[in-house]
Write a protein that holds these residues in place. Structure first.
Motif, PDB file in Angstrom:
ATOM      1  N   UNK A 140       0.855  -1.194   0.000  1.00  0.00           N
ATOM      2  CA  UNK A 140       0.000   0.000   0.000  1.00  0.00           C
ATOM      3  C   UNK A 140       0.891   1.244   0.000  1.00  0.00           C
ATOM      4  N   UNK A 141       0.542   2.213  -0.849  1.00  0.00           N
ATOM      5  CA  UNK A 141       1.307   3.454  -0.919  1.00  0.00           C
ATOM      6  C   UNK A 141       0.699   4.582  -0.101  1.00  0.00           C
ATOM      7  N   UNK A 142      -0.625   4.550   0.107  1.00  0.00           N
ATOM      8  CA  UNK A 142      -1.293   5.621   0.832  1.00  0.00           C
ATOM      9  C   UNK A 142      -1.304   5.329   2.335  1.00  0.00           C
ATOM     10  N   UNK A 143      -0.841   6.304   3.095  1.00  0.00           N
ATOM     11  CA  UNK A 143      -0.727   6.143   4.542  1.00  0.00           C
ATOM     12  C   UNK A 143      -2.067   5.820   5.189  1.00  0.00           C
ATOM     13  N   UNK A 144      -3.106   6.572   4.848  1.00  0.00           N
ATOM     14  CA  UNK A 144      -4.417   6.368   5.461  1.00  0.00           C
ATOM     15  C   UNK A 144      -4.955   4.975   5.150  1.00  0.00           C
ATOM     16  N   UNK A 145      -4.803   4.536   3.909  1.00  0.00           N
ATOM     17  CA  UNK A 145      -5.274   3.196   3.533  1.00  0.00           C
ATOM     18  C   UNK A 145      -4.547   2.123   4.330  1.00  0.00           C
ATOM     19  N   UNK A 146      -3.248   2.289   4.489  1.00  0.00           N
ATOM     20  CA  UNK A 146      -2.460   1.317   5.261  1.00  0.00           C
ATOM     21  C   UNK A 146      -2.942   1.267   6.704  1.00  0.00           C
ATOM     22  N   UNK A 147      -3.133   2.439   7.305  1.00  0.00           N
ATOM     23  CA  UNK A 147      -3.555   2.477   8.700  1.00  0.00           C
ATOM     24  C   UNK A 147      -4.924   1.838   8.893  1.00  0.00           C
ATOM     25  N   UNK A 148      -5.854   2.136   7.987  1.00  0.00           N
ATOM     26  CA  UNK A 148      -7.194   1.568   8.100  1.00  0.00           C
ATOM     27  C   UNK A 148      -7.179   0.059   7.908  1.00  0.00           C
ATOM     28  N   UNK A 149      -6.469  -0.420   6.900  1.00  0.00           N
ATOM     29  CA  UNK A 149      -6.446  -1.860   6.631  1.00  0.00           C
ATOM     30  C   UNK A 149      -5.788  -2.624   7.771  1.00  0.00           C
ATOM     31  N   UNK A 150      -4.650  -2.139   8.242  1.00  0.00           N
ATOM     32  CA  UNK A 150      -3.944  -2.845   9.314  1.00  0.00           C
ATOM     33  C   UNK A 150      -4.773  -2.868  10.590  1.00  0.00           C
ATOM     34  N   UNK A 151      -5.373  -1.728  10.945  1.00  0.00           N
ATOM     35  CA  UNK A 151      -6.184  -1.663  12.162  1.00  0.00           C
ATOM     36  C   UNK A 151      -7.414  -2.548  12.044  1.00  0.00           C
ATOM     37  N   UNK A 152      -8.049  -2.552  10.878  1.00  0.00           N
ATOM     38  CA  UNK A 152      -9.240  -3.377  10.680  1.00  0.00           C
ATOM     39  C   UNK A 152      -8.900  -4.863  10.718  1.00  0.00           C
ATOM     40  N   UNK A 153      -7.783  -5.243  10.118  1.00  0.00           N
ATOM     41  CA  UNK A 153      -7.391  -6.659  10.097  1.00  0.00           C
ATOM     42  C   UNK A 153      -7.021  -7.171  11.483  1.00  0.00           C
ATOM     43  N   UNK A 154      -6.416  -6.318  12.297  1.00  0.00           N
ATOM     44  CA  UNK A 154      -5.960  -6.750  13.619  1.00  0.00           C
ATOM     45  C   UNK A 154      -7.020  -6.610  14.700  1.00  0.00           C
ATOM     46  N   UNK A 155      -8.051  -5.805  14.440  1.00  0.00           N
ATOM     47  CA  UNK A 155      -9.023  -5.494  15.490  1.00  0.00           C
ATOM     48  C   UNK A 155      -9.573  -6.706  16.204  1.00  0.00           C
ATOM     49  N   UNK A 156     -10.137  -7.657  15.449  1.00  0.00           N
ATOM     50  CA  UNK A 156     -10.751  -8.832  16.079  1.00  0.00           C
ATOM     51  C   UNK A 156      -9.717  -9.680  16.801  1.00  0.00           C
ATOM     52  N   UNK A 157      -8.533  -9.826  16.213  1.00  0.00           N
ATOM     53  CA  UNK A 157      -7.492 -10.658  16.822  1.00  0.00           C
ATOM     54  C   UNK A 157      -7.035 -10.083  18.160  1.00  0.00           C
ATOM     55  N   UNK A 158      -6.928  -8.767  18.225  1.00  0.00           N
ATOM     56  CA  UNK A 158      -6.487  -8.128  19.471  1.00  0.00           C
ATOM     57  C   UNK A 158      -7.581  -8.198  20.533  1.00  0.00           C
ATOM     58  N   UNK A 159      -8.807  -7.898  20.149  1.00  0.00           N
ATOM     59  CA  UNK A 159      -9.896  -7.904  21.128  1.00  0.00           C
ATOM     60  C   UNK A 159     -10.236  -9.332  21.547  1.00  0.00           C
ATOM     61  N   UNK A 160      -9.971 -10.302  20.679  1.00  0.00           N
ATOM     62  CA  UNK A 160     -10.126 -11.720  21.044  1.00  0.00           C
ATOM     63  C   UNK A 160      -9.139 -12.160  22.118  1.00  0.00           C
ATOM     64  N   UNK A 161      -8.105 -11.364  22.377  1.00  0.00           N
ATOM     65  CA  UNK A 161      -7.106 -11.723  23.382  1.00  0.00           C
ATOM     66  C   UNK A 161      -6.060 -12.702  22.885  1.00  0.00           C
ATOM     67  N   UNK A 162      -5.848 -12.748  21.567  1.00  0.00           N
ATOM     68  CA  UNK A 162      -4.958 -13.757  20.987  1.00  0.00           C
ATOM     69  C   UNK A 162      -3.534 -13.259  20.749  1.00  0.00           C
ATOM     70  N   UNK A 163      -3.292 -11.966  20.910  1.00  0.00           N
ATOM     71  CA  UNK A 163      -2.036 -11.375  20.454  1.00  0.00           C
ATOM     72  C   UNK A 163      -1.052 -11.129  21.585  1.00  0.00           C
ATOM     73  N   UNK A 164       0.195 -11.535  21.340  1.00  0.00           N
ATOM     74  CA  UNK A 164       1.304 -11.182  22.220  1.00  0.00           C
ATOM     75  C   UNK A 164       2.260 -10.207  21.540  1.00  0.00           C
ATOM     76  N   UNK A 165       1.911  -9.836  20.319  1.00  0.00           N
ATOM     77  CA  UNK A 165       2.730  -8.879  19.605  1.00  0.00           C
ATOM     78  C   UNK A 165       2.167  -8.588  18.233  1.00  0.00           C
ATOM     79  N   UNK A 166       2.688  -7.505  17.619  1.00  0.00           N
ATOM     80  CA  UNK A 166       2.258  -7.063  16.294  1.00  0.00           C
ATOM     81  C   UNK A 166       3.495  -6.758  15.464  1.00  0.00           C
TER      82      UNK A 166
END
Length: 619
Positions: free
Chosen positions: A467-493
């Motif tokens: 991804x070249x656009x900063x906003x697109x990168x931030x939105x995609x990464x945050x959206x992809x990780x949201x469920x995994x983080x709130x699920x309590x599955x993550x020890x790192x990113x």
């Protein structure tokens, strides 16, 4: 039931909102809210048209009094004369009589259960007997049913919009400030709708806390299923803030729900011009639409996982990863030009690939490709450098000596082999990757497979983008990780990107996502509302002034609210609050306690800074 691994839209009933249908097989709708004075007909029409031209499919206007409710008729007529048939929504708080009026003129009315018939929230402890509680419910029904009858007569839809920050005293006293209380606040009104055979209902549950918001909506979905209800859901993180932080926070919360197919309309609440919200909402909706009809992921849910109330997955500690440690951030240094970044990086680990750095900085931890690590093992002795293995190199995990190791895995790797390896090597941290169209589902599937095997190795989620656009990168990464983080599955990113973005942006995004998910605090957090016709001061100018004066106060949460509607409640976990109290007047809060009343607006920021400084000195 929600499928944790395979994307499909939740089945919901269809609601008719003027010319627009919502729910069922209809697209996820995007919307925004005006910030104009609703008594100013032309200004409200102009701003509504800006929202519509940006792609907004519904427009909401604050309707705090009878005059505003009556003027909704003029605004609606003006829009229709200009050729727009976009539905209008009246946003009503505190006065049910206003809702009755608005329902006669426009397509949808939002009411807030927390202040519909119980406006005098004082946040004090009062015990209700069962009889007193039942009497309060009867009072709600007696007032709510006439409103529903007006809506039936005029074909007006409603939104039951529960805000975490404005729960009634009665709910708070019976259920506490909890997702269960939030859900019950909604269900009380829904049960009346069911009883009255009124079904043009949309529901929202919002919070400035992404964890509370996601857990509450999940719990609501489960409760509605138990009671044979399937109403459409409106998604939003309220008081998300502005700029990058507001976008990341919204994407974490909204994305965590869209990933599970939940959501029929989206509003991204940013402290910016209303039309700026629409492209963000549309991006998030489109991001998950692309997951439809993907190749099936044959995951098996772990019996230890609770979707409605997830807790952090138990893991064995590997150095500073796992256990009770906050999730780590890994950043990549892939070329010589990144040397300046490597020196200034705040990441817990720097991945060097196959290249040794010109020097190893004291206190810095590094990750190297396993073959390079093995080749230079002697010269790396005593340095905080650790090997990473691709799954194809799994046999070498036992051969390479290191106190900490990383193994890259994708779902579908030979389970018997990797499970045996991880059981034999508790010092291994799993780097979970995916190139599946539904990466959230596939990454979930791997961790659930590990949980079913009894493995407690920590897991770092690694996401790769182009991804070249900063906003697109931030939105995609945050959206992809949201469920995994709130699920309590993550020890790192570990975020990676092959586009034009600089490594500083990638790393800042990782820290921002963890903060938005309430897992790690790395900077000041601002809980600021988007503003509306109720806002009692220059919101954007004030936010800028407060940010400029407090941005270096790491770990501090400051709530900046235009009015009292959600003020003290939505700032429940903020350290300080700045709330509009009247025209040109501001009240200051410490937590939920008002400590200064009706300060002139021009002096309020200085008073806030003095309050913070006084508290710091008293520690």
């Amino acid at each position: 039931m929600i499928d944790l691994f395979n994307y499909q839209r939740r089945k919901s009933s269809i609601v008719h909102i003027g010319a627009l249908d919502m729910g069922g097989e209809n697209p996820v709708r995007v919307q925004s809210m005006t910030t104009t004075n609703t008594n100013d007909t032309q200004a409200s029409i102009d701003q509504a048209e800006c929202i519509i031209r940006a792609g907004g499919e519904l427009v909401r206007l604050t309707t705090q009094g009878r005059r505003e409710a009556e003027n909704m008729k003029n605004i609606c007529e003006g829009l229709r004369q200009d050729g727009f048939n976009t539905p209008l929504v009246a946003d009503v708080h505190f006065n049910p009589n206003v809702a009755d009026i608005a329902a006669q003129y426009i397509e949808k009315v939002r009411i807030n259960p927390g202040n519909y018939v119980d406006p005098a929230r004082k946040f004090i402890k009062i015990d209700y007997t069962d009889e007193e509680y039942a009497a309060e419910l009867r009072k709600i029904e007696e007032r709510f049913v006439p409103f529903l009858n007006i809506c039936k007569a005029h074909h007006t839809a409603i939104r039951i919009g529960v805000n975490h920050g404005s729960l009634s005293d009665r709910i708070r006293n019976r259920y506490g400030d909890t997702p269960e209380g939030i859900v019950e606040s909604c269900m009380e009104f829904l049960r009346i709708c069911e009883k009255e055979n009124f079904h043009d209902v949309v529901i929202s549950i919002k919070s400035s806390n992404t964890v509370v918001m996601v857990r509450s909506v999940r719990l609501l979905v489960e409760q509605m299923e138990k009671e044979n209800m399937c109403y459409p859901l409106h998604l939003g993180v309220t008081e998300a803030g502005e700029g990058e932080d507001g976008r990341i926070k919204s994407a974490v919360g909204i994305g965590a729900l869209l990933a599970d197919g939940i959501g029929d309309t989206v509003r991204v609440s940013l402290s910016e011009e209303p039309e700026e919200e629409i492209p963000v909402a549309r991006h998030l909706v489109n991001h998950f639409n692309r997951r439809a009809h993907h190749v099936m992921i044959p995951g098996t849910a772990s019996g230890a996982f609770n979707w409605t109330c997830p807790t952090r997955r138990p893991t064995k500690v590997v150095g500073d990863i796992g256990g009770d440690h906050v999730p780590v951030v890994v950043s990549s240094v892939r070329k010589p030009s990144d040397e300046a970044f490597a020196t200034a990086s705040k990441a817990d680990y720097l991945y060097l690939g196959a290249e040794l750095p010109t020097r190893f900085d004291d206190g810095r931890q590094y990750i190297l490709d396993f073959n390079v690590y093995a080749e230079h093992r002697q010269e790396l002795a005593g340095k905080a450098v650790y090997p990473v293995f691709p799954v194809s190199a799994m046999p070498f995990v036992s051969m390479v000596k290191a106190e900490r190791k990383f193994l890259v895995l994708r779902f579908g790797a030979p389970a018997e082999e990797y499970i045996a390896c991880l059981k034999a090597h508790p010092e291994v941290v799993v780097v979970c990757m995916s190139n599946h169209p539904n990466r959230t589902g596939e990454q979930r599937a791997l961790v659930h497979e590990m949980m079913n095997a009894g493995l407690q190795n920590p897991v770092i989620f690694s996401e790769m983008y182009q991804i070249d656009e900063k906003s697109d990168f931030q939105l995609d990464a945050a959206a992809d990780l949201g469920a995994l983080l709130i699920d309590g599955l993550a020890d790192g990113v570990w975020l990676m990107n092959e586009g034009k973005l600089c490594p500083e942006t990638i790393e800042e995004t990782a820290f921002g996502i963890l903060q938005a998910a309430r897992l790690r605090t790395s900077k000041t957090e601002y809980i600021s509302c988007p503003g509306c016709g109720r806002t009692l001061y220059d919101l954007r100018e004030t936010i800028a002034k407060i940010k400029a004066a407090t941005s270096d106060m790491k770990g501090l949460k400051i709530g900046i609210m235009g009015c009292i509607v959600n003020g003290p409640g939505e700032m429940a976990d903020a350290d300080y609050g700045y709330v509009g109290a009247g025209p040109g007047k501001v009240s200051l809060y410490r937590k939920q306690v008002c400590v200064e009343h009706n300060i002139p607006e021009e002096e309020a920021v200085e008073h806030l800074l003095a309050l913070i400084q006084k508290d710091k000195e008293s520690l």
